[in-house]
Design a protein around this motif. Structure first.
Motif, PDB file in Angstrom:
ATOM      1  N   ASP A  16      29.951  60.693  42.420  1.00  0.00           N
ATOM      2  CA  ASP A  16      28.834  62.200  42.167  1.00  0.00           C
ATOM      3  C   ASP A  16      27.817  61.483  41.270  1.00  0.00           C
ATOM      4  OD1 ASP A  16      28.014  63.948  42.175  1.00  0.00           O
ATOM      5  OD2 ASP A  16      30.114  65.665  41.180  1.00  0.00           O
ATOM      6  N   THR A  17      27.062  61.751  41.956  1.00  0.00           N
ATOM      7  CA  THR A  17      25.708  61.691  40.843  1.00  0.00           C
ATOM      8  C   THR A  17      25.313  62.978  40.531  1.00  0.00           C
ATOM      9  OG1 THR A  17      24.267  61.219  43.124  1.00  0.00           O
ATOM     10  CG2 THR A  17      25.130  59.483  42.396  1.00  0.00           C
ATOM     11  N   GLU A  18      25.065  63.817  40.646  1.00  0.00           N
ATOM     12  CA  GLU A  18      24.938  65.377  40.429  1.00  0.00           C
ATOM     13  C   GLU A  18      25.680  66.209  39.148  1.00  0.00           C
ATOM     14  OE1 GLU A  18      23.971  66.794  44.489  1.00  0.00           O
ATOM     15  OE2 GLU A  18      22.595  65.315  44.387  1.00  0.00           O
ATOM     16  N   GLY A  19      26.679  66.055  39.628  1.00  0.00           N
ATOM     17  CA  GLY A  19      27.282  66.680  38.706  1.00  0.00           C
ATOM     18  C   GLY A  19      27.125  66.717  36.725  1.00  0.00           C
ATOM     19  N   SER A  20      27.787  67.207  36.145  1.00  0.00           N
ATOM     20  CA  SER A  20      27.654  67.342  35.474  1.00  0.00           C
ATOM     21  C   SER A  20      27.483  66.023  34.211  1.00  0.00           C
ATOM     22  CB  SER A  20      27.950  68.643  33.559  1.00  0.00           C
ATOM     23  OG  SER A  20      29.497  68.439  34.500  1.00  0.00           O
ATOM     24  N   ARG A  21      28.867  65.605  34.555  1.00  0.00           N
ATOM     25  CA  ARG A  21      28.583  64.030  34.099  1.00  0.00           C
ATOM     26  C   ARG A  21      28.926  63.038  35.022  1.00  0.00           C
ATOM     27  NH1 ARG A  21      31.441  62.972  29.097  1.00  0.00           N
ATOM     28  NH2 ARG A  21      31.233  60.764  29.403  1.00  0.00           N
ATOM     29  N   PRO A  22      28.019  62.176  35.572  1.00  0.00           N
ATOM     30  CA  PRO A  22      27.659  61.317  37.262  1.00  0.00           C
ATOM     31  C   PRO A  22      28.562  60.226  36.383  1.00  0.00           C
ATOM     32  CG  PRO A  22      25.475  61.492  35.585  1.00  0.00           C
ATOM     33  CD  PRO A  22      26.822  62.226  35.251  1.00  0.00           C
ATOM     34  N   TRP A  23      29.244  59.739  37.956  1.00  0.00           N
ATOM     35  CA  TRP A  23      31.014  59.228  37.700  1.00  0.00           C
ATOM     36  C   TRP A  23      30.751  58.230  38.988  1.00  0.00           C
ATOM     37  CZ3 TRP A  23      34.513  59.983  41.405  1.00  0.00           C
ATOM     38  CH2 TRP A  23      34.265  60.973  42.694  1.00  0.00           C
ATOM     39  N   LEU A  24      31.811  56.969  39.372  1.00  0.00           N
ATOM     40  CA  LEU A  24      31.662  55.862  39.772  1.00  0.00           C
ATOM     41  C   LEU A  24      32.495  55.242  40.288  1.00  0.00           C
ATOM     42  CD1 LEU A  24      30.247  54.146  42.060  1.00  0.00           C
ATOM     43  CD2 LEU A  24      30.080  53.090  40.412  1.00  0.00           C
ATOM     44  N   ALA A  25      33.633  55.294  41.094  1.00  0.00           N
ATOM     45  CA  ALA A  25      34.638  54.672  41.699  1.00  0.00           C
ATOM     46  C   ALA A  25      34.857  54.077  41.936  1.00  0.00           C
ATOM     47  CB  ALA A  25      36.121  56.360  41.891  1.00  0.00           C
ATOM     48  N   THR A  26      35.840  52.361  41.721  1.00  0.00           N
ATOM     49  CA  THR A  26      36.050  51.379  42.647  1.00  0.00           C
ATOM     50  C   THR A  26      36.978  50.816  42.696  1.00  0.00           C
ATOM     51  OG1 THR A  26      35.739  50.069  40.704  1.00  0.00           O
ATOM     52  CG2 THR A  26      34.116  50.339  42.219  1.00  0.00           C
ATOM     53  N   ALA A  27      37.413  50.273  43.498  1.00  0.00           N
ATOM     54  CA  ALA A  27      38.692  49.802  43.447  1.00  0.00           C
ATOM     55  C   ALA A  27      39.224  49.097  42.699  1.00  0.00           C
ATOM     56  CB  ALA A  27      37.889  48.555  45.047  1.00  0.00           C
ATOM     57  N   TYR A  28      40.495  49.465  42.574  1.00  0.00           N
ATOM     58  CA  TYR A  28      41.341  48.965  40.618  1.00  0.00           C
ATOM     59  C   TYR A  28      41.388  47.100  41.112  1.00  0.00           C
ATOM     60  CZ  TYR A  28      44.671  47.554  37.301  1.00  0.00           C
ATOM     61  OH  TYR A  28      45.372  47.548  36.400  1.00  0.00           O
ATOM     62  N   VAL A  29      41.301  46.244  39.991  1.00  0.00           N
ATOM     63  CA  VAL A  29      41.573  45.138  40.564  1.00  0.00           C
ATOM     64  C   VAL A  29      42.294  44.331  39.733  1.00  0.00           C
ATOM     65  CG1 VAL A  29      40.404  42.496  40.615  1.00  0.00           C
ATOM     66  CG2 VAL A  29      39.129  44.485  41.534  1.00  0.00           C
ATOM     67  N   PRO A  30      43.811  43.483  39.639  1.00  0.00           N
ATOM     68  CA  PRO A  30      44.647  43.743  39.123  1.00  0.00           C
ATOM     69  C   PRO A  30      44.555  42.551  38.277  1.00  0.00           C
ATOM     70  CG  PRO A  30      45.218  43.996  40.573  1.00  0.00           C
ATOM     71  CD  PRO A  30      43.822  44.335  41.722  1.00  0.00           C
ATOM     72  N   GLY A  31      43.860  41.990  37.379  1.00  0.00           N
ATOM     73  CA  GLY A  31      43.784  40.741  37.140  1.00  0.00           C
ATOM     74  C   GLY A  31      42.156  40.733  35.631  1.00  0.00           C
ATOM     75  N   PRO A  32      42.876  40.140  34.693  1.00  0.00           N
ATOM     76  CA  PRO A  32      41.885  40.286  33.103  1.00  0.00           C
ATOM     77  C   PRO A  32      39.896  39.830  33.824  1.00  0.00           C
ATOM     78  CG  PRO A  32      43.010  38.198  33.545  1.00  0.00           C
ATOM     79  CD  PRO A  32      43.376  39.095  35.054  1.00  0.00           C
ATOM     80  N   SER A  33      39.834  40.357  33.081  1.00  0.00           N
ATOM     81  CA  SER A  33      38.503  39.803  32.791  1.00  0.00           C
ATOM     82  C   SER A  33      37.924  38.811  32.424  1.00  0.00           C
ATOM     83  CB  SER A  33      37.386  40.708  31.865  1.00  0.00           C
ATOM     84  OG  SER A  33      37.511  40.462  30.521  1.00  0.00           O
ATOM     85  N   LEU A  34      36.715  37.765  32.465  1.00  0.00           N
ATOM     86  CA  LEU A  34      36.842  36.059  32.039  1.00  0.00           C
ATOM     87  C   LEU A  34      36.791  36.468  30.736  1.00  0.00           C
ATOM     88  CD1 LEU A  34      35.845  33.540  32.511  1.00  0.00           C
ATOM     89  CD2 LEU A  34      33.358  34.134  33.276  1.00  0.00           C
ATOM     90  N   ALA A  35      35.978  37.237  30.106  1.00  0.00           N
ATOM     91  CA  ALA A  35      35.359  37.247  28.609  1.00  0.00           C
ATOM     92  C   ALA A  35      37.200  37.018  28.097  1.00  0.00           C
ATOM     93  CB  ALA A  35      34.920  38.646  28.350  1.00  0.00           C
ATOM     94  N   HIS A  36      37.981  38.593  28.758  1.00  0.00           N
ATOM     95  CA  HIS A  36      38.993  38.607  28.418  1.00  0.00           C
ATOM     96  C   HIS A  36      40.143  37.389  28.326  1.00  0.00           C
ATOM     97  CE1 HIS A  36      43.823  40.004  28.097  1.00  0.00           C
ATOM     98  NE2 HIS A  36      43.283  40.907  27.157  1.00  0.00           N
ATOM     99  N   ALA A  37      40.549  36.643  29.015  1.00  0.00           N
ATOM    100  CA  ALA A  37      41.031  35.485  29.592  1.00  0.00           C
ATOM    101  C   ALA A  37      40.473  34.513  28.688  1.00  0.00           C
ATOM    102  CB  ALA A  37      40.458  35.440  31.496  1.00  0.00           C
ATOM    103  N   VAL A  38      38.945  34.133  28.666  1.00  0.00           N
ATOM    104  CA  VAL A  38      38.698  32.756  27.186  1.00  0.00           C
ATOM    105  C   VAL A  38      38.898  33.232  26.319  1.00  0.00           C
ATOM    106  CG1 VAL A  38      37.040  31.974  26.511  1.00  0.00           C
ATOM    107  CG2 VAL A  38      36.772  32.709  29.082  1.00  0.00           C
ATOM    108  N   ALA A  39      39.079  34.289  25.825  1.00  0.00           N
ATOM    109  CA  ALA A  39      39.340  35.024  24.208  1.00  0.00           C
ATOM    110  C   ALA A  39      40.899  34.785  23.632  1.00  0.00           C
ATOM    111  CB  ALA A  39      38.747  36.640  24.117  1.00  0.00           C
ATOM    112  N   GLN A  40      41.354  34.931  25.070  1.00  0.00           N
ATOM    113  CA  GLN A  40      43.071  34.754  24.884  1.00  0.00           C
ATOM    114  C   GLN A  40      43.608  33.560  25.141  1.00  0.00           C
ATOM    115  OE1 GLN A  40      45.642  37.625  23.922  1.00  0.00           O
ATOM    116  NE2 GLN A  40      43.514  38.823  23.617  1.00  0.00           N
ATOM    117  N   HIS A  41      43.486  32.782  25.826  1.00  0.00           N
ATOM    118  CA  HIS A  41      43.573  31.246  26.309  1.00  0.00           C
ATOM    119  C   HIS A  41      42.502  30.245  26.849  1.00  0.00           C
ATOM    120  CE1 HIS A  41      47.128  33.979  27.267  1.00  0.00           C
ATOM    121  NE2 HIS A  41      45.946  34.413  28.420  1.00  0.00           N
TER     122      HIS A  41
END
Length: 622
Positions: free
Chosen positions: A89-114
């Motif tokens: 929704d790009t026209e509401g009081s607070r625009p938002w965008l929904a994408t498919a949920y990806v069950p995995g860490p970000s590369l930033a998180h993975a490198v920081a942890q491991h």
């Protein structure tokens, strides 16, 4: 299965909304420079990541315009290594965008942890990100903010997210007030020094991604933004800890001259050549420790509970007897809310009427519940009544006493006086009125067509001209009144998108295979990236490019006969007017207002439209 980690799924805070766009939010996934990301679910139970844009951006009209363009362009990206756009929704009081949920860490998180990844994982990462960029660039988008936080590590390969969205904030007034767009450590030198952005800008970022994944740190070091940007523009990267097999790939991607960087096809070929074994994405592409982070993210919290159903209606015997009131209060009583209206088919809750209580004698009967159309979920707590019967049934609703229902009074109440069946009278009255109307029309018609046939010309042609609504009524004789035009300013039509004149307002959308088939598009903009062919076209009508001396109007478009179905963009200048005559009977004047710039990540043209809807009889196929 153990409970989900509270580090991954934070509970909603007091400032977080409970529902956005019909989606009930379940947890907080994270926050960034442009907004906050929440976990939610589709009606079918699929998890999604829903990003709500920060209020500072929402209040900037230029951001909204660009955000709308980029989200619509992002809808065309459907690759194996990207997270598809589900809803927005790009026209509401607070625009938002929904994408498919990806069950995995970000590369930033993975490198920081491991720490850094092994070379085989890095090469598979590079191949996946390169394929993702190939699809993104093919849709006319430059990512502009490719960084480890925007690369998620799923079980079957990487996923690139947030492509093109950073462009929406690039030209806003917020960029000079503490809101940064793009990540300095992964920014290309041409962008850092001159603000130039091309597809090769993403190639530099890809080289940075590969180096970061292998080394475990940015190739140009860390520190203040100014210091990092200075090193990117003037110094060489530190690749001393980079494995030798990865050095040729990273070195070419990090070339300071964009023209010296390899293409995406070359990058994929280099990765295969550098690998001692064939590269195949599979469940074992990541180290076991990193794969464990994927398992954690599969343990999702339960969807947020829906509100409880309204209180059960009292049984008929609970109503106190008495004469019916002359002015009955509104029914159902206050407090029975109606669900929010949907804004995107298939993804929001369908509005269902609040459960009706059975009214006592004297109260007006309530309309039957509406059954949601296919694809919309039934609302919890709102049972669907049987066809033709408006009283709800099921758990929480009383069972009527025997003999109580349609045609039966409640116990203790007198039977209502019989009501006359007025349906027959209405039908009879309608028939009489119709006969009278026909007689009046016939009395106003001129003498029969046979007399006109005798005076010259064919009887069929004369009859057509003299009869209102006939095939010749557009000339002399009676004809439909001209509709009033509807005006729309500044419509940005992205390449390989189309408009339908019947839509109000007209919204660009895909009508078939991108750039090839547009099925029934009234007006589309086509760009052939291979041959550089750009044009406006129609598959559902006719086009006429007006001369400079002609003024675009309904009369002008009706009178024109120089029809075509395609007009090259090189024929247009600012202010050029085009008549669009839709087979559906709509007529429009499209005024060309220019096209996107060379550095814009998406290709589009801007049009003003004046539309006379239903100005002609629709064309019928033979």
């Amino acid at each position: 299965m153990s409970a989900p980690s509270t580090d991954l799924f934070q509970p909603l805070g007091p400032d977080d909304p409970a529902v956005v766009g019909g989606y009930r939010l379940t947890a907080v996934l994270g926050a960034g420079g442009m907004g906050k990301v929440y976990l939610s679910y589709t009606p079918g139970g699929r998890p999604i990541a829903l990003k709500v844009i920060r209020p500072e951006f929402s209040e900037d009209p230029e951001f909204r315009r660009r955000f709308q363009q980029e989200v619509r362009a992002a809808q065309r990206v459907q690759g194996l290594y990207t997270a598809p756009v589900i809803d927005f929704d790009t026209e509401g009081s607070r625009p938002w965008l929904a994408t498919a949920y990806v069950p995995g860490p970000s590369l930033a998180h993975a490198v920081a942890q491991h720490g850094g990844l092994p070379p085989r994982s890095v090469l598979l990462l590079a191949v996946g990100v390169a394929e993702a960029l190939h699809v993104i660039h093919g849709a006319g988008i430059v990512h502009r903010d490719l960084k480890p936080a925007n690369v998620l590590l799923a079980a079957d390969g990487p996923r690139v997210i947030d492509f093109g969205i950073a462009r929406a904030a690039d030209a806003t007034s917020l960029t000079g007030h503490g809101v940064s767009v793009g990540t300095p450590a992964f920014m290309a030198p041409e962008r850092a020094s001159a603000g130039t952005v091309t597809a090769n800008t993403d190639i530099f970022a890809l080289g940075q991604i590969v180096a970061f994944a292998a080394i475990g740190a940015p190739a140009f070091g860390e520190g203040s933004s100014h210091a990092v940007l200075y090193r990117i523009v003037h110094e060489e990267p530190d690749l001393s800890a980079l494995p030798d097999e990865l050095r040729p790939l990273v070195t070419r991607c990090l070339s300071r001259d964009p023209a010296d960087r390899p293409s995406l096809t070359e990058i994929i070929r280099m990765c295969h050549d550098l690998s001692p074994a064939p590269l195949r994405q599979g469940e074992d592409w990541l180290p076991r420790a990193v794969a464990g982070s994927i398992t954690e993210r599969l343990q999702l919290p339960e969807p947020a509970k829906t509100p409880p159903p309204p209180a059960a209606a009292p049984t008929p015997t609970e109503f106190s007897p008495g004469p019916p009131a002359q002015a009955a209060p509104p029914y159902p009583p206050a407090g029975h809310a109606v669900a929010a209206a949907p804004t995107q088919a298939g993804y929001r809750s369908y509005p269902t009427q609040a459960a009706h209580q059975t009214p006592p004698p004297g109260y007006p009967a309530q309309p039957a519940h509406q059954t949601p159309p296919p694809g919309y979920p039934a609302q919890p707590g709102y049972p669907t009544p049987a066809p033709g019967y408006s009283t709800p049934s099921g758990p929480g609703y009383p069972t009527p006493a025997p003999g109580y229902g349609p045609g039966h009074p409640a116990p203790g109440h007198p039977a209502p006086a019989p009501r006359r069946n007025r349906t027959g009278l209405i039908i009879a009255g309608s028939l009489v009125a119709g006969v009278i109307a026909i007689a009046v029309i016939l009395s106003l018609l001129p003498s029969g067509s046979g007399n006109k046939a005798k005076s010259g010309g064919s009887s069929s042609g004369a009859s057509a001209k003299s009869t209102p609504g006939g095939s010749g009524s557009s000339g002399k004789g009676s004809k439909r009144a001209d509709p009033s035009p509807a005006a729309y300013q500044g419509i940005n039509l992205t390449a390989n998108y189309q408009l339908m004149l019947a839509d109000s307002p007209p919204r660009p959308g895909t009508g078939g295979d991108a750039g090839v088939s547009y099925n029934h598009g009234d007006l589309y903009f086509y760009k052939d990236t291979m041959f550089g062919d750009t044009r406006l076209g129609t598959d559902n009508g006719k086009l006429v490019l007006l001369n400079n001396s002609e003024k675009g109007s309904l009369a002008t478009c009706r009178a024109e006969t120089r029809y075509t179905d395609k007009i090259g963009l090189d024929q247009l200048t600012d202010g050029s007017e085009i008549c669009v005559l839709s087979d559906a009977g709509h007529i429009a004047v499209a005024t060309y207002r220019g096209k996107s710039g060379a550095n814009d990540p998406s290709t589009y043209i801007t049009l003003d439209l004046r539309i006379w809807r239903n100005a002609e009889e629709p064309k019928t196929s033979n």
